[in-house]
Design a protein around this motif. Structure first.
Motif, PDB file in Angstrom:
ATOM      1  N   LYS A 239       7.544  -0.698  -3.429  1.00 13.96           N
ATOM      2  CA  LYS A 239       6.115  -0.575  -2.939  1.00 13.96           C
ATOM      3  C   LYS A 239       5.746   0.523  -1.754  1.00 13.96           C
ATOM      4  O   LYS A 239       5.008   1.208  -1.713  1.00 13.96           O
ATOM      5  N   GLU A 240       6.882   0.191  -0.946  1.00 14.55           N
ATOM      6  CA  GLU A 240       6.991   1.212   0.354  1.00 14.55           C
ATOM      7  C   GLU A 240       7.099   2.779  -0.073  1.00 14.55           C
ATOM      8  O   GLU A 240       6.430   3.575   0.582  1.00 14.55           O
ATOM      9  N   LEU A 241       7.990   2.868  -1.099  1.00  9.13           N
ATOM     10  CA  LEU A 241       8.025   4.313  -1.470  1.00  9.13           C
ATOM     11  C   LEU A 241       6.825   4.947  -2.309  1.00  9.13           C
ATOM     12  O   LEU A 241       6.443   6.055  -1.882  1.00  9.13           O
ATOM     13  N   LEU A 242       6.291   3.998  -3.083  1.00  4.22           N
ATOM     14  CA  LEU A 242       5.143   4.465  -3.722  1.00  4.22           C
ATOM     15  C   LEU A 242       3.911   4.817  -2.578  1.00  4.22           C
ATOM     16  O   LEU A 242       3.144   5.545  -2.684  1.00  4.22           O
ATOM     17  N   MET A 243       3.781   4.060  -1.450  1.00  9.34           N
ATOM     18  CA  MET A 243       2.795   4.254  -0.336  1.00  9.34           C
ATOM     19  C   MET A 243       3.229   5.804   0.285  1.00  9.34           C
ATOM     20  O   MET A 243       2.309   6.332   0.479  1.00  9.34           O
TER      21      MET A 243
END
Length: 64
Positions: free
Chosen positions: A17-21
């Protein structure tokens, strides 16, 4: 970490999720594969990425 065949310089220990953000991608329209295994969307906030992981991000587009 390798993302879609290219070396990425992201810190280890981040979640999908952090990578996608960071990549400014909407998690609702992508499928993530880590080391040749598809990760269910419900695990995006808890799945931690490690150095050497091979990440494939496939996004869906509308079109005709």
């Amino acid at each position: 970490m390798i993302i879609n065949g290219k070396e990425g310089s992201f810190e280890t220990g981040i979640t999908i999720k952090e990578l996608l953000m960071k990549l400014e991608l909407n998690e609702k329209i992508v499928v993530i594969e880590i080391n040749h295994k598809i990760v269910p969307k419900k695990q995006y906030s808890s799945f931690v990425l490690n150095e050497g992981d091979k990440v494939e991000i496939v996004s869906f587009m509308a079109g005709g």
